[in-house]
Enzyme design. Structure first.
Site: not given
Ligand code: PRP
Length: 193
Positions: A112-113, A116, A165, A178
């Site tokens: 994961e990146d 949150d 953010f 990105r």
């Molecule tokens: C982001 C990130 C995780 C998720 C984390 O993805 O890559 O998958 O949010 O949030 P959480 O812990 O509150 O569930 P996002 O939905 O922004 O999609 P993306 O990676 O395509 O930008």
């Protein structure tokens, strides 16, 4: 920002004016990935890994981690939609793209990146465990512990970040930013806060 900081000179001008500050410079990301890849390689020595990147944010972490691994690793991706607002997720997750491969009996490392609230990952881990892999662990470049709503086992963490953010290195706002090499914060007006 009237004049770009030197390390932001590579940015499109349209992005530069929205950047508040560099939170994690590219060089620090690179060094931390060296360390994490060494840890992963040691932990999985003698086995074969399946990296599962969570689209789209994890694309750079997957690529840069994979290149550093000293163990054989296959790569697959999942795409999920989190039904959240632009800057938060709701925990209601829908699979938009599933894995191409079976994971039963395999060593899975979810990449994961950012974690949150943890709601996306909580759903994904339950889903993946139901497919009976040998092991499932998580590597996330970033974690925001102050936002966590579920307790999650994240075995490999790059950096803890405060509740701000962040974009760059895979993280977006409305699909922009990105491709930034650094992880930066945006001025609140840039994301409508
Ligand atoms: C982001 C990130 C995780 C998720 C984390 O993805 O890559 O998958 O949010 O949030 P959480 O812990 O509150 O569930 P996002 O939905 O922004 O999609 P993306 O990676 O395509 O930008």
């Amino acid at each position: 920002m009237s004049e770009a900081e030197p390390e932001l000179a590579y940015l499109p001008v349209a992005y530069r004016e929205h950047v508040e500050r560099v939170l994690i410079p590219a060089a620090d990301i690179s060094t931390r990935l060296d360390e994490l890849a060494a840890e992963v390689s040691e932990d999985y020595a003698g086995t074969e890994l399946l990296l599962v990147g969570v689209l789209k944010g994890a694309i750079f972490v997957v690529a840069d981690l994979h290149r550093r691994l000293a163990v054989p690793a296959a790569v697959d991706f999942m795409a999920v939609s989190s039904y959240g607002s632009a800057t938060t997720s709701s925990g209601v997750v829908r699979i938009l793209k599933d894995l191409d491969t079976e994971i039963e009996g395999r060593h899975v490392l979810v990449v994961e990146d950012i974690v949150d609230s943890g709601l996306t990952l909580d759903y994904l881990l339950k889903n993946l465990r139901s497919r009976r892999p040998a092991t499932v662990e998580v590597l996330s470049l970033l974690t925001k512990p102050s936002r966590r709503e579920v307790d999650l086992p994240i075995r490999y963490v790059g950096f803890e970040v405060p509740d701000v953010f962040v974009v760059g290195y895979g993280l977006d706002f409305a699909e922009h930013y990105r491709g930034l090499s650094d992880i930066v914060t945006l001025k609140p007006e840039a994301y409508g806060a």
